[in-house]
Design a protein around this motif. Sequence first.
Motif, short mmCIF file in Angstrom:
data_model
loop_
_atom_site.label_atom_id
_atom_site.label_comp_id
_atom_site.label_asym_id
_atom_site.label_seq_id
_atom_site.Cartn_x
_atom_site.Cartn_y
_atom_site.Cartn_z
N UNK A 1 0.84 -1.20 0.00
CA UNK A 1 0.00 0.00 0.00
C UNK A 1 0.88 1.25 0.00
N UNK A 2 0.53 2.19 -0.88
CA UNK A 2 1.25 3.47 -0.97
C UNK A 2 0.96 4.33 0.24
N UNK A 3 2.00 4.99 0.76
CA UNK A 3 1.80 5.99 1.81
C UNK A 3 1.48 7.33 1.15
N UNK A 4 0.81 8.20 1.86
CA UNK A 4 0.35 9.47 1.28
C UNK A 4 1.48 10.49 1.09
N UNK A 5 2.49 10.46 1.94
CA UNK A 5 3.51 11.50 1.87
C UNK A 5 4.91 10.86 1.89
N UNK A 6 5.89 11.67 1.61
CA UNK A 6 7.27 11.21 1.66
C UNK A 6 7.77 10.65 0.34
N UNK A 7 7.09 10.95 -0.76
CA UNK A 7 7.52 10.45 -2.06
C UNK A 7 8.81 11.12 -2.49
N UNK A 8 9.80 10.29 -2.86
CA UNK A 8 11.08 10.80 -3.35
C UNK A 8 11.23 10.41 -4.81
N UNK A 9 12.04 11.16 -5.52
CA UNK A 9 12.36 10.79 -6.89
C UNK A 9 13.77 11.26 -7.21
N UNK A 10 14.37 10.65 -8.20
CA UNK A 10 15.63 11.16 -8.71
C UNK A 10 15.59 11.07 -10.24
N UNK A 11 16.26 12.03 -10.85
CA UNK A 11 16.32 12.09 -12.30
C UNK A 11 17.76 11.85 -12.71
N UNK A 12 17.96 10.84 -13.52
CA UNK A 12 19.27 10.48 -14.01
C UNK A 12 19.41 11.04 -15.42
N UNK A 13 20.32 11.99 -15.61
CA UNK A 13 20.54 12.60 -16.91
C UNK A 13 21.76 11.97 -17.58
N UNK A 14 21.57 11.46 -18.77
CA UNK A 14 22.66 10.85 -19.54
C UNK A 14 23.05 11.83 -20.64
N UNK A 15 24.30 12.27 -20.62
CA UNK A 15 24.82 13.19 -21.62
C UNK A 15 25.04 12.42 -22.92
N UNK A 16 24.34 12.81 -23.98
CA UNK A 16 24.41 12.08 -25.24
C UNK A 16 25.70 12.31 -26.01
N UNK A 17 26.47 13.34 -25.64
CA UNK A 17 27.75 13.55 -26.33
C UNK A 17 28.76 12.48 -25.95
N UNK A 18 28.51 11.76 -24.85
CA UNK A 18 29.40 10.68 -24.44
C UNK A 18 28.82 9.31 -24.78
N UNK A 19 27.76 9.28 -25.57
CA UNK A 19 27.14 8.01 -25.95
C UNK A 19 28.05 7.21 -26.85
N UNK A 20 28.21 5.93 -26.57
CA UNK A 20 29.08 5.09 -27.37
C UNK A 20 28.32 4.01 -28.13
N UNK A 21 27.19 3.55 -27.58
CA UNK A 21 26.48 2.44 -28.21
C UNK A 21 25.02 2.44 -27.76
N UNK A 22 24.13 2.15 -28.69
CA UNK A 22 22.71 2.02 -28.39
C UNK A 22 22.24 0.72 -29.04
N UNK A 23 21.77 -0.21 -28.23
CA UNK A 23 21.34 -1.51 -28.71
C UNK A 23 19.91 -1.78 -28.29
N UNK A 24 19.28 -2.74 -28.99
CA UNK A 24 17.94 -3.20 -28.63
C UNK A 24 18.02 -4.70 -28.33
N UNK A 25 17.49 -5.09 -27.19
CA UNK A 25 17.36 -6.50 -26.85
C UNK A 25 15.87 -6.83 -26.81
#
Length: 158
Positions: free
Chosen positions: A75-99
């Motif tokens: 059961x979800x609690x009403x308060x205390x929700x946390x989140x984080x956003x992970x930003x990936x810089x695309x200028x350092x991208x080396x490979x993109x694959x699909x599985x």
Amino acid sequence: MIDLYISLRLIIFIPSQQKDREKVIWTGKEELYFTCWDKCLSTCCGCCPDDPDIYKLTGTHLSIKHVDVPRCGPIHCCCGTKYHIDNVDLSHGTDVDINGVPPSCCQQVCCGKKQEHVVVKSSGGQETKVLKLTKEEGSVCCRKILNAVEVMQRMERS
């Protein structure tokens, strides 16, 4: 006179370039389940829903927002929700694959849908992010990420 021209040019073009870089190219949500039955079992018929990651692709970054909702059992609690956003810089991208990930035999009997996991590698392959998407969204997302990586790498070289 030349300095004034350059200053005016920077004032005019920099905001428009920033808008182009921040423009959202694609958005998506994490695909958590293969079937409706699977979702129903995992979420107590929808009473205790899970929170999928939210993906956002701009011209320069891939953002992955992960929400961490406090729970008392399922059961979800009403308060205390946390989140984080992970930003990936695309200028350092080396490979993109699909599985391609098929549903299990049991899930296929219940009309399970295939998923595609888009794997984004960056920083020399040391950092890997996995986007779990439906079969239709996976290839579209992969193509858009590859295009954004190419554009960012061309900008870095020049």
